[in-house]
Scaffold this motif. Structure first.
Motif, PDB file in Angstrom:
ATOM      1  N   ASN A 257     -27.335  57.679 -22.810  1.00  0.00           N
ATOM      2  CA  ASN A 257     -27.161  56.515 -21.950  1.00  0.00           C
ATOM      3  C   ASN A 257     -28.102  56.659 -20.767  1.00  0.00           C
TER       4      ASN A 257
ATOM      5  N   ILE B  98     -25.697  50.356 -17.544  1.00  0.00           N
ATOM      6  CA  ILE B  98     -25.646  51.514 -18.419  1.00  0.00           C
ATOM      7  C   ILE B  98     -26.127  51.027 -19.775  1.00  0.00           C
ATOM      8  N   LYS B  99     -27.260  51.540 -20.213  1.00  0.00           N
ATOM      9  CA  LYS B  99     -27.835  51.128 -21.486  1.00  0.00           C
ATOM     10  C   LYS B  99     -27.857  52.320 -22.433  1.00  0.00           C
ATOM     11  N   ALA B 100     -27.409  52.094 -23.661  1.00  0.00           N
ATOM     12  CA  ALA B 100     -27.401  53.140 -24.689  1.00  0.00           C
ATOM     13  C   ALA B 100     -28.705  53.076 -25.474  1.00  0.00           C
TER      14      ALA B 100
END
Length: 132
Positions: A48, A94-96
């Motif tokens: 993340n 929050i980027k996966a």
């Protein structure tokens, strides 16, 4: 007293394995990642990217996060339209990512708002048994 920048700026960008939110809305980063030892290459890692942008003006903006690593061609993703509302001091995301790792070295997430680079988050990859 220090004055805040008049343009949007990146407050932080951190790779981690997971996130939580505390009882009062605080962001909790689990297993912050700045170095990854891999047994072999190529591999991919699931991480993340937690980041925060401050100082945006109200209106529609375009956000892009591009990942670049050694041996991996830069393939910028499409931009994401975001609405910065009046009175918002900062926004966090929050980027996966599933990040392909072709070679040891520095892997970087470049963060751009409306085409302007704001900053980066990064982590280093090495093969197990190598010294840094």
């Amino acid at each position: 007293m220090t004055s805040l920048p008049k343009e949007p700026y990146l407050k932080y960008a951190i790779f981690c394995r997971g996130t939580d939110e505390g009882s009062e809305g605080e962001l909790i980063l689990n297993d912050v990642v700045d170095l990854i030892d891999l047994p072999r290459l190529p591999e991919s890692v699931d991480l993340n990217l937690a980041f925060c942008i401050a100082g945006g003006v109200p209106g529609i903006h375009h956000l892009m996060v591009a990942i670049k690593g050694p041996g991996t061609p830069l393939d910028p993703p499409p931009t994401q339209a975001i609405d910065w509302e009046e009175g918002i001091l900062f926004q966090r995301w929050i980027k996966a990512f599933r990040i392909p790792v072709q070679r040891p070295g520095l892997h970087v997430a470049a963060i751009l708002l409306d085409g302007t680079p704001l900053g980066e988050g990064s982590f280093l990859v090495r093969l197990q048994g190598e010294s840094s």
